[in-house]
Design a protein around this motif. Structure first.
Motif, PDB file in Angstrom:
ATOM      1  N   VAL A 176      60.682 -52.922 -26.523  1.00  0.00           N
ATOM      2  CA  VAL A 176      60.915 -51.552 -26.073  1.00  0.00           C
ATOM      3  C   VAL A 176      62.402 -51.273 -25.904  1.00  0.00           C
ATOM      4  O   VAL A 176      62.892 -50.194 -26.263  1.00  0.00           O
ATOM      5  CB  VAL A 176      60.150 -51.301 -24.752  1.00  0.00           C
ATOM      6  CG1 VAL A 176      60.689 -50.080 -24.030  1.00  0.00           C
ATOM      7  CG2 VAL A 176      58.672 -51.114 -25.039  1.00  0.00           C
ATOM      8  N   ILE A 177      63.141 -52.231 -25.371  1.00  0.00           N
ATOM      9  CA  ILE A 177      64.586 -52.024 -25.186  1.00  0.00           C
ATOM     10  C   ILE A 177      65.284 -51.886 -26.538  1.00  0.00           C
ATOM     11  O   ILE A 177      66.147 -51.011 -26.726  1.00  0.00           O
ATOM     12  CB  ILE A 177      65.179 -53.165 -24.347  1.00  0.00           C
ATOM     13  CG1 ILE A 177      64.726 -53.025 -22.893  1.00  0.00           C
ATOM     14  CG2 ILE A 177      66.698 -53.171 -24.428  1.00  0.00           C
ATOM     15  CD1 ILE A 177      65.172 -54.138 -21.989  1.00  0.00           C
ATOM     16  N   VAL A 178      64.919 -52.740 -27.502  1.00  0.00           N
ATOM     17  CA  VAL A 178      65.506 -52.616 -28.839  1.00  0.00           C
ATOM     18  C   VAL A 178      65.076 -51.299 -29.486  1.00  0.00           C
ATOM     19  O   VAL A 178      65.884 -50.595 -30.103  1.00  0.00           O
ATOM     20  CB  VAL A 178      65.103 -53.821 -29.707  1.00  0.00           C
ATOM     21  CG1 VAL A 178      65.578 -53.629 -31.151  1.00  0.00           C
ATOM     22  CG2 VAL A 178      65.673 -55.110 -29.128  1.00  0.00           C
ATOM     23  N   CYS A 188      55.119 -45.519 -22.741  1.00  0.00           N
ATOM     24  CA  CYS A 188      53.719 -45.636 -23.162  1.00  0.00           C
ATOM     25  C   CYS A 188      53.466 -46.976 -23.830  1.00  0.00           C
ATOM     26  O   CYS A 188      52.386 -47.559 -23.688  1.00  0.00           O
ATOM     27  CB  CYS A 188      53.361 -44.501 -24.118  1.00  0.00           C
ATOM     28  SG  CYS A 188      53.443 -42.853 -23.398  1.00  0.00           S
ATOM     29  N   MET A 189      54.441 -47.478 -24.578  1.00  0.00           N
ATOM     30  CA  MET A 189      54.285 -48.776 -25.230  1.00  0.00           C
ATOM     31  C   MET A 189      54.011 -49.870 -24.208  1.00  0.00           C
ATOM     32  O   MET A 189      53.212 -50.783 -24.462  1.00  0.00           O
ATOM     33  CB  MET A 189      55.544 -49.111 -26.039  1.00  0.00           C
ATOM     34  CG  MET A 189      55.778 -48.195 -27.234  1.00  0.00           C
ATOM     35  SD  MET A 189      57.411 -48.402 -27.987  1.00  0.00           S
ATOM     36  CE  MET A 189      57.248 -50.031 -28.717  1.00  0.00           C
ATOM     37  N   LEU A 190      54.652 -49.792 -23.057  1.00  0.00           N
ATOM     38  CA  LEU A 190      54.447 -50.805 -22.018  1.00  0.00           C
ATOM     39  C   LEU A 190      53.191 -50.543 -21.203  1.00  0.00           C
ATOM     40  O   LEU A 190      52.469 -51.478 -20.844  1.00  0.00           O
ATOM     41  CB  LEU A 190      55.665 -50.853 -21.090  1.00  0.00           C
ATOM     42  CG  LEU A 190      56.943 -51.450 -21.666  1.00  0.00           C
ATOM     43  CD1 LEU A 190      58.074 -51.369 -20.651  1.00  0.00           C
ATOM     44  CD2 LEU A 190      56.725 -52.888 -22.090  1.00  0.00           C
ATOM     45  N   MET A 191      52.918 -49.289 -20.898  1.00  0.00           N
ATOM     46  CA  MET A 191      51.764 -48.996 -20.050  1.00  0.00           C
ATOM     47  C   MET A 191      50.461 -49.372 -20.742  1.00  0.00           C
ATOM     48  O   MET A 191      49.586 -49.997 -20.152  1.00  0.00           O
ATOM     49  CB  MET A 191      51.761 -47.517 -19.637  1.00  0.00           C
ATOM     50  CG  MET A 191      52.835 -47.172 -18.621  1.00  0.00           C
ATOM     51  SD  MET A 191      52.513 -45.655 -17.685  1.00  0.00           S
ATOM     52  CE  MET A 191      52.560 -44.428 -18.958  1.00  0.00           C
ATOM     53  N   SER A 192      50.299 -49.000 -22.011  1.00  0.00           N
ATOM     54  CA  SER A 192      49.071 -49.347 -22.722  1.00  0.00           C
ATOM     55  C   SER A 192      49.122 -50.760 -23.290  1.00  0.00           C
ATOM     56  O   SER A 192      48.081 -51.387 -23.487  1.00  0.00           O
ATOM     57  CB  SER A 192      48.807 -48.355 -23.862  1.00  0.00           C
ATOM     58  OG  SER A 192      47.969 -47.307 -23.439  1.00  0.00           O
ATOM     59  N   ALA A 228      52.790 -50.992 -30.997  1.00  0.00           N
ATOM     60  CA  ALA A 228      53.286 -50.585 -32.309  1.00  0.00           C
ATOM     61  C   ALA A 228      52.869 -49.156 -32.637  1.00  0.00           C
ATOM     62  O   ALA A 228      53.671 -48.358 -33.155  1.00  0.00           O
ATOM     63  CB  ALA A 228      52.769 -51.551 -33.375  1.00  0.00           C
ATOM     64  N   LEU A 229      51.626 -48.803 -32.352  1.00  0.00           N
ATOM     65  CA  LEU A 229      51.141 -47.455 -32.660  1.00  0.00           C
ATOM     66  C   LEU A 229      51.874 -46.399 -31.839  1.00  0.00           C
ATOM     67  O   LEU A 229      52.217 -45.327 -32.355  1.00  0.00           O
ATOM     68  CB  LEU A 229      49.634 -47.384 -32.414  1.00  0.00           C
ATOM     69  CG  LEU A 229      48.774 -48.088 -33.476  1.00  0.00           C
ATOM     70  CD1 LEU A 229      47.351 -48.266 -32.987  1.00  0.00           C
ATOM     71  CD2 LEU A 229      48.782 -47.295 -34.782  1.00  0.00           C
ATOM     72  N   PHE A 230      52.108 -46.683 -30.562  1.00  0.00           N
ATOM     73  CA  PHE A 230      52.885 -45.728 -29.770  1.00  0.00           C
ATOM     74  C   PHE A 230      54.305 -45.615 -30.313  1.00  0.00           C
ATOM     75  O   PHE A 230      54.886 -44.521 -30.332  1.00  0.00           O
ATOM     76  CB  PHE A 230      52.903 -46.157 -28.305  1.00  0.00           C
ATOM     77  CG  PHE A 230      51.787 -45.574 -27.488  1.00  0.00           C
ATOM     78  CD1 PHE A 230      51.756 -44.223 -27.196  1.00  0.00           C
ATOM     79  CD2 PHE A 230      50.766 -46.371 -27.014  1.00  0.00           C
ATOM     80  CE1 PHE A 230      50.724 -43.672 -26.454  1.00  0.00           C
ATOM     81  CE2 PHE A 230      49.724 -45.838 -26.265  1.00  0.00           C
ATOM     82  CZ  PHE A 230      49.702 -44.486 -25.989  1.00  0.00           C
ATOM     83  N   GLY A 231      54.883 -46.746 -30.736  1.00  0.00           N
ATOM     84  CA  GLY A 231      56.217 -46.684 -31.310  1.00  0.00           C
ATOM     85  C   GLY A 231      56.261 -45.813 -32.554  1.00  0.00           C
ATOM     86  O   GLY A 231      57.229 -45.063 -32.768  1.00  0.00           O
ATOM     87  N   VAL A 265      60.708 -52.291 -35.183  1.00  0.00           N
ATOM     88  CA  VAL A 265      60.030 -52.860 -34.007  1.00  0.00           C
ATOM     89  C   VAL A 265      58.510 -52.780 -34.134  1.00  0.00           C
ATOM     90  O   VAL A 265      57.815 -53.783 -33.915  1.00  0.00           O
ATOM     91  CB  VAL A 265      60.533 -52.190 -32.713  1.00  0.00           C
ATOM     92  CG1 VAL A 265      59.634 -52.529 -31.529  1.00  0.00           C
ATOM     93  CG2 VAL A 265      61.963 -52.644 -32.420  1.00  0.00           C
ATOM     94  N   PRO A 266      57.908 -51.623 -34.485  1.00  0.00           N
ATOM     95  CA  PRO A 266      56.452 -51.616 -34.679  1.00  0.00           C
ATOM     96  C   PRO A 266      55.982 -52.582 -35.754  1.00  0.00           C
ATOM     97  O   PRO A 266      54.925 -53.217 -35.608  1.00  0.00           O
ATOM     98  CB  PRO A 266      56.155 -50.162 -35.063  1.00  0.00           C
ATOM     99  CG  PRO A 266      57.248 -49.374 -34.431  1.00  0.00           C
ATOM    100  CD  PRO A 266      58.464 -50.246 -34.544  1.00  0.00           C
ATOM    101  N   ALA A 267      56.756 -52.715 -36.842  1.00  0.00           N
ATOM    102  CA  ALA A 267      56.368 -53.662 -37.891  1.00  0.00           C
ATOM    103  C   ALA A 267      56.367 -55.093 -37.363  1.00  0.00           C
ATOM    104  O   ALA A 267      55.445 -55.880 -37.656  1.00  0.00           O
ATOM    105  CB  ALA A 267      57.321 -53.540 -39.084  1.00  0.00           C
ATOM    106  N   VAL A 268      57.373 -55.449 -36.578  1.00  0.00           N
ATOM    107  CA  VAL A 268      57.440 -56.793 -36.000  1.00  0.00           C
ATOM    108  C   VAL A 268      56.275 -57.022 -35.034  1.00  0.00           C
ATOM    109  O   VAL A 268      55.678 -58.104 -35.003  1.00  0.00           O
ATOM    110  CB  VAL A 268      58.795 -57.013 -35.303  1.00  0.00           C
ATOM    111  CG1 VAL A 268      58.800 -58.315 -34.505  1.00  0.00           C
ATOM    112  CG2 VAL A 268      59.922 -57.023 -36.327  1.00  0.00           C
TER     113      VAL A 268
END
Length: 612
Positions: free
Chosen positions: A103-105, A255-259, A357-360, A483-486
């Motif tokens: 998320v930070i990146v 959202c990436m972290l919450m879910s 990844a999906l939220f990203g 990031v989502p791909a990773v």
């Protein structure tokens, strides 16, 4: 062992120190300096947990119990800060740390904020969030779990309402904060009741003291109050109302972290407290917990899938998908078997990577088009084919596509749950995956007819369908796609690297070992733990792969029917009308949500008391 004991407090201290440095120095550092400092702190914490993980895996594989326990401050276990590294707790902390770094990146230059007073605020809050999550996953003390839980919550409230110039995030943050705070007050009351009964706060000692007393009303009430706080954080029905409202307005990285990990921590907390404190004599009978929580899980999974299908706001769509998957996680832990716990652990790891990844990828749409509305974006993102392919792949992963980690967790869960509950796993994963595939086909390929409004699609109060408008860029910032791909690749590793699932399988056997936990956490158990860790089947089976493919194919069929079936428009209108009463329950009014909180507590109390 000494190395592991040194790493435990560092895993909590490093993000706290990073948050303090950013809060103090962020106003003087340039934007790049804040990003680098936050990245360095998150990477250092990830390094601590990566170094700690082999200690838990090795000892779990040898049947030696838990990796290490440490008491901070030299106090005895009943009042000290006890941290304990077991495979599942450490694995969940590792997932949290991995997602925080991602998320930070991802957030580099996500917010167009110049250097100044606010440049370091967002990454500082993210690191504070991480400290709460890691501490909660590693603590072996009920009150300290509450403290870390509240640290995590406060950071989440602030992050949800980070865009203070917009009233919608503030409303979402207030609703989130008020509902979860009421549940937290109940948990604190339950902790006080347990302390008055036993004089202990250490999880293992609490269980030992309760074992010498009969199950009575105080025990049942304390259990329900404590577990309700975790179920609220996990967004289990009927405590889930805050989650879609918060997700629709919170910044995408939040959202990436919450879910991705926060709601899973709620499931973990419920399972940990039950096994360590209430699973023995004097606690809550296994039949009462199993029956009640399987029912809660099934209702949560089905309602989440049912509410996911008619959504057109992608972030609310993903939020209801999270609710549905939380139901499956609850079913897994409610089985009260090592196999069910193992399945949930693997499922959580794979789901967390895919959902983040999906939220990203939703963030890319916000960045480019200022909207995440499925209808408004019909065919507009044809130029973002790589993003569309990743989004479609993420949808199939949530549907259970082999050989990804989410699919392996689903397959193990179906095997552990048996034929009675198998349709719940198959149907809910297919519906949530199919909903996301439908949205991907419409947005990135312009599939289907341009949607026309239907009477049943009328907005309901508080539905939050207004898009989050941002200033569009000429091209997506590279980390927002990389990031989502990773993360999807990491989810693939969870399902294809045998050592990961095997370690979680050993950890699941230890998680249900009360004697081993008591010995490691400061109780009276035999040093070295209880029984040797059971070797659980964690590999893909032919039946599991076939069911995963069937779920993915069913998701494709559902998406195709919604897009091209001649009667699809009428069916969509009928489905929307059928769920309209449920949509109206999601009113956005905090008073309504508190009323449902009270109803849920009463229902849990009644269900457990009748079987205790």
């Amino acid at each position: 062992m000494a190395d592991a004991e040194a790493l435990l407090p560092l895993a909590v201290a490093v993000p706290l120190i990073g948050a303090v440095l950013l809060a103090v120095a962020g106003r003087w550092l340039p934007r790049l300096g804040c990003d680098l400092l936050a990245t360095a702190a998150a990477a250092a914490d990830l390094g601590c947990l990566v170094a700690l993980w082999p200690h838990t895996a090795e000892r779990a594989g040898a049947g030696a119990g838990f990796a290490a326990g440490v008491r901070i401050g030299g106090h005895p276990a009943d009042i000290g800060i006890v941290l304990l590294a077991d495979p599942l707790g450490t694995g969940l902390a590792l997932l949290a740390s991995t997602l925080v770094l991602a998320v930070i990146v991802y957030s580099w230059r996500y917010f167009d904020e110049p250097a100044g007073d606010r440049a370091g605020v967002f990454p500082a809050l993210i690191l504070l969030f991480e400290a709460g999550m890691v501490g909660f996953a590693l603590t072996a003390d009920l009150f300290n779990a509450f403290v870390f839980f509240e640290l995590m919550s406060v950071a989440a409230f602030a992050l949800t309402g980070y865009r203070i110039e917009d009233p919608r995030p503030l409303q979402g943050a207030l609703t989130f904060g008020i509902v979860t705070s009421f549940a937290a007050y109940g948990a604190l009351l339950g902790i006080a009741m347990l302390y008055a009964r036993t004089g202990e706060l250490n999880l293992a000692r609490l269980g030992e003291r309760l074992a010498g007393q009969p199950t009575d009303a105080l025990t049942v009430v304390a259990f329900v109050l404590v577990v309700t706080a975790f179920l609220v954080k996990a967004a289990a029905v009927p405590f889930h109302f805050w989650l879609p409202d918060a997700h629709s307005v919170a910044p995408t990285p939040v959202c990436m972290l919450m879910s991705g990990v926060m709601v899973e921590l709620g499931v973990y907390g419920a399972a940990r407290v039950y096994w360590a404190v209430f699973s023995g004599p004097g606690g809550i009978p296994h039949t009462a917990f199993r029956t009640t929580f399987v029912a809660v899980g099934v209702v949560t999974a089905l309602l989440g899938a049912l509410m996911c299908w008619p959504q057109r706001h992608l972030k609310r769509m993903l939020a209801f998908s999270t609710v549905s998957h939380v139901g499956l996680f609850l079913v897994g832990i409610a089985l009260l078997t090592p196999a069910g716990t193992c399945a949930t652990a693997v499922y959580v790891a794979g789901h967390g990577c895919a959902k983040a990844a999906l939220f990203g990828l939703c963030g890319v749409l916000l960045d480019q088009y200022g909207s995440v509305d499925e209808r408004g974006l019909h065919g507009k993102a044809r130029a973002l084919r790589a993003v569309g392919l990743l989004f479609a792949l993420g949808a199939l992963v949530l549907a259970g596509l082999p050989p990804f980690g989410a699919g392996l967790g689903k397959a193990l869960g179906e095997e552990a749950a048996g034929t009675v509950l198998l349709p719940v796993f198959l149907l809910t994963s297919a519906v949530t995956g199919g909903t996301l595939l439908r949205a991907a086909a419409r947005i990135f390929w312009g599939a289907g007819r341009p949607p026309s409004p239907a009477p049943a699609d009328a907005e309901t109060s508080g539905e939050g369908e207004e898009p989050e408008v941002r200033e569009p860029r000429k091209a997506p910032h590279p980390p927002m796609v990389v990031v989502p791909a990773v993360l999807l690749f990491l989810g693939l590793l969870v399902g294809t690297v045998p050592a990961v699932a095997e370690s979680l399988g050993h950890g699941a056997a230890l998680f249900t070992d009360r004697a081993g936990y008591a010995a490691a956490a400061g109780g009276a158990g035999t040093p070295g733990g209880g029984a040797a860790a059971e070797a659980l089947p964690t590999e893909w089976t032919a039946a599991g792969a076939v069911l995963g493919l069937a779920s993915a194919v069913l998701a494709c069929l559902l998406a195709g029917a919604a897009l091209w079936w001649p009667g699809g428009a009428g069916a969509r209108g009928a489905a929307a009308a059928a769920v309209l009463p449920l949509r109206r329950l999601h009113s956005g009014l905090v008073g309504d949500y508190l009323a449902w909180l009270a109803v849920g507590v009463a229902a849990l109390l009644l269900a457990v008391a009748l079987q205790a």
